[in-house]
Write a protein that holds these residues in place. Structure first.
Motif, PDB file in Angstrom:
ATOM      1  N   ARG A   1       3.978   5.702  -5.532  1.00 13.59           N
ATOM      2  CA  ARG A   1       4.040   5.735  -7.002  1.00 13.59           C
ATOM      3  C   ARG A   1       2.927   6.617  -7.585  1.00 13.59           C
ATOM      4  NH1 ARG A   1       6.904   1.469  -9.195  1.00 13.59           N
ATOM      5  NH2 ARG A   1       6.596   2.521 -11.188  1.00 13.59           N
ATOM      6  N   LEU A   2       1.832   6.773  -6.841  1.00 12.76           N
ATOM      7  CA  LEU A   2       0.726   7.605  -7.337  1.00 12.76           C
ATOM      8  C   LEU A   2       0.800   9.025  -6.765  1.00 12.76           C
ATOM      9  CD1 LEU A   2      -2.260   5.065  -7.191  1.00 12.76           C
ATOM     10  CD2 LEU A   2      -0.697   5.533  -9.081  1.00 12.76           C
TER      11      LEU A   2
ATOM     12  N   LEU B   1      -5.739  10.956   3.064  1.00 13.22           N
ATOM     13  CA  LEU B   1      -4.670  11.086   2.060  1.00 13.22           C
ATOM     14  C   LEU B   1      -4.589  12.511   1.533  1.00 13.22           C
ATOM     15  CD1 LEU B   1      -5.399   7.955  -0.200  1.00 13.22           C
ATOM     16  CD2 LEU B   1      -3.851   8.114   1.763  1.00 13.22           C
TER      17      LEU B   1
ATOM     18  N   ILE C   1      -8.384  13.316   0.717  1.00 13.66           N
ATOM     19  CA  ILE C   1      -9.282  12.189   0.449  1.00 13.66           C
ATOM     20  C   ILE C   1      -9.415  11.373   1.724  1.00 13.66           C
ATOM     21  CG2 ILE C   1      -9.505  10.021  -0.847  1.00 13.66           C
ATOM     22  CD1 ILE C   1      -8.062  11.352  -3.159  1.00 13.66           C
TER      23      ILE C   1
ATOM     24  N   ALA D   1       0.617  10.122  -3.769  1.00 13.74           N
ATOM     25  CA  ALA D   1      -0.310  10.438  -2.680  1.00 13.74           C
ATOM     26  C   ALA D   1       0.420  10.174  -1.375  1.00 13.74           C
ATOM     27  CB  ALA D   1      -1.548   9.551  -2.779  1.00 13.74           C
TER      28      ALA D   1
ATOM     29  N   ILE E   1       0.845  -1.208   0.000  1.00 16.84           N
ATOM     30  CA  ILE E   1       0.000   0.000   0.000  1.00 16.84           C
ATOM     31  C   ILE E   1       0.878   1.255   0.000  1.00 16.84           C
ATOM     32  CG2 ILE E   1      -1.790   1.325   1.216  1.00 16.84           C
ATOM     33  CD1 ILE E   1      -2.900  -1.268   2.318  1.00 16.84           C
TER      34      ILE E   1
ATOM     35  N   SER F   1       3.883   1.525  -1.163  1.00 12.37           N
ATOM     36  CA  SER F   1       4.486   1.623  -2.508  1.00 12.37           C
ATOM     37  C   SER F   1       3.498   2.218  -3.501  1.00 12.37           C
ATOM     38  CB  SER F   1       4.867   0.246  -3.067  1.00 12.37           C
ATOM     39  OG  SER F   1       5.865  -0.339  -2.324  1.00 12.37           O
ATOM     40  N   ILE F   2       2.256   1.728  -3.444  1.00 16.01           N
ATOM     41  CA  ILE F   2       1.230   2.239  -4.368  1.00 16.01           C
ATOM     42  C   ILE F   2       1.047   3.737  -4.166  1.00 16.01           C
ATOM     43  CG2 ILE F   2      -1.257   2.220  -4.873  1.00 16.01           C
ATOM     44  CD1 ILE F   2      -1.244  -0.827  -4.369  1.00 16.01           C
ATOM     45  N   LEU F   3       0.921   4.161  -2.903  1.00 21.82           N
ATOM     46  CA  LEU F   3       0.697   5.582  -2.618  1.00 21.82           C
ATOM     47  C   LEU F   3       1.873   6.427  -3.123  1.00 21.82           C
ATOM     48  CD1 LEU F   3      -0.857   5.333   0.959  1.00 21.82           C
ATOM     49  CD2 LEU F   3      -2.046   5.910  -1.175  1.00 21.82           C
TER      50      LEU F   3
ATOM     51  N   LEU G   1      -8.633   6.738   6.869  1.00 27.63           N
ATOM     52  CA  LEU G   1      -7.300   7.038   6.365  1.00 27.63           C
ATOM     53  C   LEU G   1      -7.429   8.366   5.621  1.00 27.63           C
ATOM     54  CD1 LEU G   1      -4.529   5.589   5.824  1.00 27.63           C
ATOM     55  CD2 LEU G   1      -5.559   4.744   3.700  1.00 27.63           C
TER      56      LEU G   1
ATOM     57  N   TYR H   1      -3.538  14.355  -1.826  1.00 24.95           N
ATOM     58  CA  TYR H   1      -3.325  13.943  -3.211  1.00 24.95           C
ATOM     59  C   TYR H   1      -3.741  15.075  -4.123  1.00 24.95           C
ATOM     60  CZ  TYR H   1      -4.290  11.494  -7.584  1.00 24.95           C
ATOM     61  OH  TYR H   1      -4.336  11.112  -8.888  1.00 24.95           O
TER      62      TYR H   1
END
Lengths: 152, 152
Positions: free
Chosen positions: A71-72, A95, A102, A74, A65, A67-69, A93, A97
């Motif tokens: 890379r995006l 975020l 969010i 966020a 999770i 890593s995903i954030l 949670l 972004y």
């Protein structure tokens, strides 16, 4: 916002419950109040691993999770533990972004696991905190998750 | 790309291993070849729950990931299981985001759990698939994760 208390993860322990030996995350506020949050074994291991900065050979789900954030583009600004209803905790949670905020509905265990990995503040609603604190002597008999795992 | 085989999740089972009773995800290709992937209990439960379209009262960790992706306008285009090294499988999550493709290193169990939730194709490298297939009679004695859980 004043109704929320910043808390820190003291550690992950094993404790005896009616359902057998269960992992419990102990969180604490600035005044030394302590609150247990019962979690599943994999969530407990995941939080413990992040709290100890231990590196696993392959990414755990919460590492995926983060890593995903990353890379995006966020990031997690904070997590909130809002409410207990019928023994179930509700959390969010938060975020950052693209200049927006969010909010995503989540379980406290996922929120805590992510907050510990990203140093995001963990905030607990004061009513939840005060309804859930235990005395320090109630921690007697708990063993750390590490010593439990090492005993196998 | 021709080196990758599309596979489907047949189900999540419990099987006896040297480490005791362990969840195993059974995947299969168009020709009926079957391949087991051993996973942790929480990953097994998460994949099983998605494969059965069952709804849990609170979002599981992989549901949280799909919520995050949805809110950030990213989607999973596919997952690839690439390699086995020293008994550890390596996989990648492929995201479509803002007209670009993002590849993220992940464990097969996380990739499969997310693919099943989003109907994304699961691709296994043919060398991994052919090295890992078992005969159908080797599934004898396995019980479904559902029947295992219901026996408690």
């Amino acid at each position: 916002m004043n109704d929320f208390i910043p808390v820190y993860v003291m550690g992950v322990y094993m404790t005896n419950t009616l359902h057998g030996l269960t992992p419990v995350v102990i969180i604490s506020n600035d005044e030394g109040g302590i609150m247990p949050i019962y979690v599943g074994m994999s969530e407990g291991v995941s939080i413990n691993s992040a709290a100890n900065n231990s590196i696993t050979p392959r990414p755990m789900t919460h590492d995926l999770i983060t890593s995903i954030l990353e890379r995006l583009d966020a990031n997690i600004s904070s997590v909130f533990i809002d409410e207990i209803k019928d023994g179930i905790y509700y959390a969010r949670l938060i975020l950052n972004y693209d200049d927006t905020t969010i909010e995503i509905d989540a379980r406290p265990s996922d929120c805590i696991s992510l907050a510990v990995r990203t140093n995001a503040p963990i905030m607990v609603h004061s009513s939840v905190f005060h309804a859930s604190t235990i005395r320090e002597d109630e921690m007697e008999g708990m063993m750390t998750l590490d010593s439990f795992v090492n005993s196998y």
